[in-house]
Structures are given as C-alpha cells and as structure tokens.
Design a protein around this motif. Structure first.
Motif, PDB file in Angstrom:
ATOM      1  N   ALA A   1       0.842  -1.190   0.000  1.00 54.83           N
ATOM      2  CA  ALA A   1       0.000   0.000   0.000  1.00 54.83           C
ATOM      3  C   ALA A   1       0.880   1.244   0.000  1.00 54.83           C
ATOM      4  O   ALA A   1       2.050   1.199   0.368  1.00 54.83           O
ATOM      5  CB  ALA A   1      -0.918  -0.006   1.230  1.00 54.83           C
ATOM      6  N   LEU A   2       0.278   2.332  -0.416  1.00 55.47           N
ATOM      7  CA  LEU A   2       0.948   3.632  -0.388  1.00 55.47           C
ATOM      8  C   LEU A   2      -0.125   4.703  -0.401  1.00 55.47           C
ATOM      9  O   LEU A   2      -1.264   4.437  -0.752  1.00 55.47           O
ATOM     10  CB  LEU A   2       1.896   3.787  -1.578  1.00 55.47           C
ATOM     11  N   ALA A   3       0.259   5.888  -0.017  1.00 59.39           N
ATOM     12  CA  ALA A   3      -0.665   7.018  -0.047  1.00 59.39           C
ATOM     13  C   ALA A   3      -0.084   8.076  -0.968  1.00 59.39           C
ATOM     14  O   ALA A   3       1.080   8.451  -0.835  1.00 59.39           O
ATOM     15  CB  ALA A   3      -0.855   7.588   1.361  1.00 59.39           C
ATOM     16  N   THR A   4      -0.886   8.526  -1.911  1.00 62.97           N
ATOM     17  CA  THR A   4      -0.444   9.589  -2.808  1.00 62.97           C
ATOM     18  C   THR A   4      -1.648  10.255  -3.449  1.00 62.97           C
ATOM     19  O   THR A   4      -2.709   9.646  -3.570  1.00 62.97           O
ATOM     20  CB  THR A   4       0.500   9.044  -3.915  1.00 62.97           C
ATOM     21  N   ARG A   5      -1.453  11.492  -3.829  1.00 63.48           N
ATOM     22  CA  ARG A   5      -2.464  12.194  -4.618  1.00 63.48           C
ATOM     23  C   ARG A   5      -1.943  12.425  -6.029  1.00 63.48           C
ATOM     24  O   ARG A   5      -2.597  13.046  -6.842  1.00 63.48           O
ATOM     25  CB  ARG A   5      -2.788  13.547  -3.984  1.00 63.48           C
ATOM     26  N   ARG A   6      -0.735  11.939  -6.284  1.00 67.54           N
ATOM     27  CA  ARG A   6      -0.102  12.171  -7.578  1.00 67.54           C
ATOM     28  C   ARG A   6      -0.077  10.888  -8.400  1.00 67.54           C
ATOM     29  O   ARG A   6      -0.027   9.789  -7.872  1.00 67.54           O
ATOM     30  CB  ARG A   6       1.339  12.621  -7.373  1.00 67.54           C
TER      31      ARG A   6
ATOM     32  N   GLU B   1      -2.583   7.410 -12.718  1.00 66.53           N
ATOM     33  CA  GLU B   1      -2.463   6.589 -13.922  1.00 66.53           C
ATOM     34  C   GLU B   1      -1.232   5.686 -13.840  1.00 66.53           C
ATOM     35  O   GLU B   1      -1.254   4.542 -14.297  1.00 66.53           O
ATOM     36  CB  GLU B   1      -2.383   7.464 -15.179  1.00 66.53           C
ATOM     37  N   PHE B   2      -0.150   6.197 -13.276  1.00 72.59           N
ATOM     38  CA  PHE B   2       1.079   5.420 -13.126  1.00 72.59           C
ATOM     39  C   PHE B   2       0.829   4.196 -12.249  1.00 72.59           C
ATOM     40  O   PHE B   2       1.157   3.071 -12.629  1.00 72.59           O
ATOM     41  CB  PHE B   2       2.183   6.298 -12.527  1.00 72.59           C
ATOM     42  N   TYR B   3       0.226   4.410 -11.086  1.00 75.24           N
ATOM     43  CA  TYR B   3      -0.015   3.289 -10.167  1.00 75.24           C
ATOM     44  C   TYR B   3      -1.044   2.311 -10.734  1.00 75.24           C
ATOM     45  O   TYR B   3      -0.896   1.096 -10.580  1.00 75.24           O
ATOM     46  CB  TYR B   3      -0.425   3.815  -8.790  1.00 75.24           C
ATOM     47  N   GLN B   4      -2.065   2.815 -11.386  1.00 71.07           N
ATOM     48  CA  GLN B   4      -3.058   1.926 -11.995  1.00 71.07           C
ATOM     49  C   GLN B   4      -2.437   1.078 -13.100  1.00 71.07           C
ATOM     50  O   GLN B   4      -2.772  -0.096 -13.246  1.00 71.07           O
ATOM     51  CB  GLN B   4      -4.240   2.740 -12.517  1.00 71.07           C
ATOM     52  N   ALA B   5      -1.498   1.643 -13.858  1.00 68.54           N
ATOM     53  CA  ALA B   5      -0.812   0.880 -14.907  1.00 68.54           C
ATOM     54  C   ALA B   5       0.003  -0.265 -14.315  1.00 68.54           C
ATOM     55  O   ALA B   5       0.244  -1.266 -14.979  1.00 68.54           O
ATOM     56  CB  ALA B   5       0.079   1.799 -15.732  1.00 68.54           C
ATOM     57  N   LEU B   6       0.415  -0.125 -13.060  1.00 73.42           N
ATOM     58  CA  LEU B   6       1.161  -1.177 -12.371  1.00 73.42           C
ATOM     59  C   LEU B   6       0.240  -2.075 -11.543  1.00 73.42           C
ATOM     60  O   LEU B   6       0.711  -2.816 -10.676  1.00 73.42           O
ATOM     61  CB  LEU B   6       2.236  -0.556 -11.482  1.00 73.42           C
ATOM     62  N   GLU B   7      -1.070  -1.980 -11.792  1.00 74.62           N
ATOM     63  CA  GLU B   7      -2.106  -2.808 -11.172  1.00 74.62           C
ATOM     64  C   GLU B   7      -2.366  -2.481  -9.705  1.00 74.62           C
ATOM     65  O   GLU B   7      -2.850  -3.323  -8.952  1.00 74.62           O
ATOM     66  CB  GLU B   7      -1.799  -4.295 -11.370  1.00 74.62           C
TER      67      GLU B   7
ATOM     68  N   GLU C   1      -4.666  -0.375  -7.069  1.00 81.89           N
ATOM     69  CA  GLU C   1      -6.027   0.119  -7.115  1.00 81.89           C
ATOM     70  C   GLU C   1      -6.290   1.025  -5.924  1.00 81.89           C
ATOM     71  O   GLU C   1      -5.688   0.866  -4.863  1.00 81.89           O
ATOM     72  CB  GLU C   1      -7.019  -1.042  -7.120  1.00 81.89           C
ATOM     73  N   SER C   2      -7.183   1.944  -6.105  1.00 85.22           N
ATOM     74  CA  SER C   2      -7.572   2.833  -5.023  1.00 85.22           C
ATOM     75  C   SER C   2      -8.326   2.014  -3.986  1.00 85.22           C
ATOM     76  O   SER C   2      -9.247   1.265  -4.327  1.00 85.22           O
ATOM     77  CB  SER C   2      -8.463   3.956  -5.558  1.00 85.22           C
TER      78      SER C   2
END
Length: 149
Positions: A117-122, A125-131, A133-134
C-alpha cells in the motif's frame, strides 16, 4: 536512455547526498532538515524491515523508494508500505518509477507480505498501470510544527 543505463539497487552510505537532494524536491508538506536526515539515513540502511532503493541512470541517482514491511492483525501477517517514492524531475516517464516499484514488490514478496500500500495524490495513472487500485482515503494529523509556511 537504454535499459543498460538504468540500475536499481539498495541504497548505501555513498548515496546520501543525492538522496537528500531528491528529498528536498519530493517534500511538499515538510522541509527536510539535514540533521534529521543524517540521523535517520544510517538507521534506515540498517533496519531489516526497511528497504531504501535507488535507481541510477549512467551511475547517477535519479530516484529512490523507501518502504517497510510490518506485521498486522487484520491481514494475517505482513504487509508492505511505500513511504516515499520519487524520481527526479526530468527523468519521469522513463521507467525509473516502475523499476523501483517492481524491485520493492520482489522484496515484499520475499518477506511474505500480503499486499503493498501507499498514499499519494499524484500520478494515479502510473499506479493503476502497475495494477495498484484505489482502496481508501488517507488521513493524517500533523504532530510536528516544522512544516513550511
């Protein structure tokens, strides 16, 4: 830039100046203080539950990732948390962040983590491309007053 130029490895003592420079670019909520950084850096390198990675291009540190594995009760064991992930401005969208996260994922799996897990507002699309999910909302309460005005 070729893939031969890019290398992900554990950070070591000699990376301290380059990583400090990146933290100054990364930090928005806090202003990194050199004395606190210098005190924390060697402790993080020695902490078996922490992983501090750097990504280099042509031998120069252009990004870093700091993450941890810790035990939980609800997840039946270990989980991993990315605390800081940063690539230098001008070196984004070149695979550096992906390389850092993939290496962290390998380490987290070796530590039997159930998820990362991680927390970011930035960069959603980058994180979703790496699978990634929010999965919730991030709350915080600042306890120190050394934040910039």
């Amino acid at each position: 830039m070729t893939s031969d130029d890019l290398l992900v490895r554990r950070a070591d003592k000699k990376d301290i100046e380059e990583i400090f420079g990146l933290t100054r670019e990364f930090a928005l909520s806090f202003r990194p203080q050199r004395s606190a950084f210098d005190a924390a850096y060697p402790r993080l390198l020695e902490n078996p539950d922490a992983l501090l990675l750097v990504v280099t291009v042509g031998g120069v540190v252009r990004g870093y990732l700091l993450g941890f594995v810790h035990l939980t009760l609800f997840a039946n064991g270990h989980v991993a948390w990315v605390e800081e992930a940063m690539t230098q401005h001008g070196f984004r969208r070149r695979g550096l962040g992906r390389a850092l996260l993939e290496e962290f994922e390998t380490w987290a799996r070796s530590r039997d983590a159930g998820y990362i897990a991680l927390a970011t507002r930035r960069a959603p699309e980058f994180y979703q491309a790496l699978e990634y999910e929010s999965a919730g909302t991030y709350y915080r309460k600042v306890l120190k007053t050394d934040r910039p005005a």
